[in-house]
Design an enzyme around this catalytic site. Structure first.
Site, short mmCIF file in Angstrom:
data_model
loop_
_atom_site.label_atom_id
_atom_site.label_comp_id
_atom_site.label_asym_id
_atom_site.label_seq_id
_atom_site.Cartn_x
_atom_site.Cartn_y
_atom_site.Cartn_z
N ASN A 135 0.80 -1.23 0.00
CA ASN A 135 0.00 0.00 0.00
C ASN A 135 0.84 1.28 0.00
OD1 ASN A 135 0.70 -0.77 2.67
ND2 ASN A 135 -0.88 0.57 3.51
N GLU A 232 4.80 -4.00 12.42
CA GLU A 232 3.75 -2.98 12.37
C GLU A 232 2.58 -3.68 11.71
OE1 GLU A 232 0.98 -0.82 11.51
OE2 GLU A 232 2.19 -0.32 9.74
N CYS A 266 -3.03 1.53 6.95
CA CYS A 266 -3.19 0.90 8.27
C CYS A 266 -3.72 1.89 9.29
CB CYS A 266 -1.89 0.28 8.73
SG CYS A 266 -0.52 1.45 8.88
N GLU A 446 9.06 2.38 14.68
CA GLU A 446 9.63 2.77 13.40
C GLU A 446 9.70 4.28 13.31
OE1 GLU A 446 9.01 -0.21 10.06
OE2 GLU A 446 6.98 0.03 10.83
#
Length: 468
Positions: A135, A232, A266, A446
């Site tokens: 994505n 993640e 997300c 991250e």
């Protein structure tokens, strides 16, 4: 003859966007061989020289941004303006971590013994692996690659076979910028490639972004042999709207957060939880906002909602909508695939669902598309309770003009990232990114300086300089 992966244009599946070689487990072993040799070279390269490569690669990406964006849109489907913004974001991430590579990381001070200096330094792990999703096909590889390289590691990257082109463009820029051979290797394939990468003993750490089901399986394999894992994972992100909020602003916030990139983020807004006094006005305002949106191909400058990545994704979203409607929900906008000129693409019209409740996929799970469920709440405490009633905890937002309510939300919401009067999506390269509960694959964050913690290890050094 090597097998291939063919990608069709999501805006018109009759068109082929790209074809790639599909790698095997043996290719993964060979890539790790080359990366192990590359790690020896790159790990000894001074930080400022690593930084120079990252800066040069960022410049090349900026120069190539238009072509990269067009290729991403043809392959993944997103708006070309979003693809270009994502490409420039990748360049910005490289520049941020180039700055980190130029700085000395560690602390120094007097030791407990006289005449002794103590200090810490960060050391690379060696070979690390990255598994990235489709994505954000260039931005997510960049925000994993950049800190890994800044810390001095060699990398084996497995981009999603649904849209690997962005990652390949990123790696090409790094190599053209002078990255030594073997420092970044790319493998493309399915679960066999991912398993081989997870199991290779030379991979000291693996960073993964994707679904919970796949992420949990990868984590078990990686941690079983004592390697580091960073994940993640999914999100079911809530936006709370209190009764005092500006309804027009809240509607724009909800619609932008839910339907940007066709909801394929997300961090996209999945649930809008509204105090009852504002429920009907907000629902009406959201309907007006959605009515103004134009669904269409990503390369059409007039489009605002692009197609989903492929037919499988389209079917998954339509099935989730149908399950909710059969359980009593009502689609106040959308609820079906595109027709007419859109029927050859993987389109789902922006869908707002009312009269939703537990047991519906759109409430209980992550539905990765342009679907938003709206439900009422009896006050802020009830709204927060509903927001937290999910195994996920990635991002959350609130719209309110009440400072006390905003901070009550911040203190009580179970989310790694919190927004006030902003949509649930949104992150900066210099700020940590990650979730809690089922959204967190590990304790490592991250982006920002926090990203370097995962890709390096601390070494403590004592030097006695006053020798008798």
């Amino acid at each position: 003859m090597a097998s291939t992966i063919t990608r069709h244009d999501p805006a018109d599946v009759r068109e082929i966007a790209a074809t790639y070689e599909q790698h095997t487990a043996a290719d993964v072993t060979a890539a790790c061989d080359r990366a192990a040799a590359g790690a020896e070279v790159w790990g000894r390269t001074p930080g400022p020289r690593r930084a120079a490569v990252l800066h040069s690669a960022a410049t090349l990406i900026e120069q190539r941004a238009d072509q990269i964006a067009t290729d991403i849109t043809r392959e993944e489907g997103k708006l070309v303006s979003d693809a270009r913004g994502e490409t420039l974001r990748a360049a910005a991430v490289l520049r941020f971590h180039a700055g980190e590579a130029e700085r000395t990381h560690g602390e120094a001070g007097d030791a407990g013994d006289p005449g002794t200096l103590a200090f810490t330094r960060r050391r690379p792990l060696g070979v690390v692996a990255l598994i990235t999703p489709w994505n954000f096909p260039i931005a997510i590889p960049a925000w994993k690659l950049a800190p890994a390289l800044a810390a001095g590691n060699a990398v084996v990257l497995k981009p999603s076979s649904r849209a690997p082109g962005g990652a390949l463009a990123l790696v090409a820029a790094l190599r053209d910028a002078g990255l030594p051979d073997g420092v970044v290797e790319v493998v493309i394939g399915g679960s066999a490639v991912g398993t081989a990468l997870s199991d290779d003993a030379r991979v000291a750490a693996l960073s993964f972004t994707g679904s919970n089901a796949v992420g949990d399986a990868v984590r078990e394999r990686v941690q079983a042999r004592g390697a580091r894992f960073q994940g993640e994972l999914g999100g079911n992100n809530p936006l709370i709207v209190l009764g005092d909020a500006d309804v027009a602003h809240a509607a724009k916030t909800a619609v932008g957060g839910a339907f940007g990139a066709a909801g394929q983020k997300c961090t996209a807004t999945r649930r809008v939880i509204v105090e009852r006094a504002a429920y009907e006005p907000l629902l009406a305002a959201m309907q007006r906002e959605v009515a103004a949106l134009r669904t269409g191909p990503g390369l059409d400058a007039a489009s605002q909602v692009p197609p989903l990545v492929d037919r499988d994704a389209q079917k998954e979203i339509l099935d989730a909508i149908a399950q909710a409607v059969s359980a009593g929900a009502s689609a106040v906008t959308g609820g079906h695939a595109g027709d007419g000129e859109l029927e050859h693409g993987c389109f789902v019209l922006p869908t707002v669902l009312a009269e939703v409740g537990p047991g519906m996929t759109v409430i209980d799970d992550e539905v990765f598309g342009p679907v938003c469920a709206v439900l009422p709440a009896d006050g802020i405490d009830h709204a927060i309770e509903l927001a937290n009633a999910t195994p996920y905890g990635l991002s959350a937002s609130i719209c309110t003009n009440d400072l006390r309510g905003a901070f009550r939300f911040v203190e009580r919401i179970d989310a790694g990232m919190v927004h006030v009067n902003r949509p649930t999506p949104g992150a900066d390269p210099h700020m940590p990114f990650g979730g809690v509960k089922g959204s967190a694959g590990s304790g490592y964050r991250e982006q920002g300086r926090a990203a370097l913690e995962f890709f390096s290890q601390s070494q403590t050094v004592y030097v006695q300089h006053d020798v008798p």
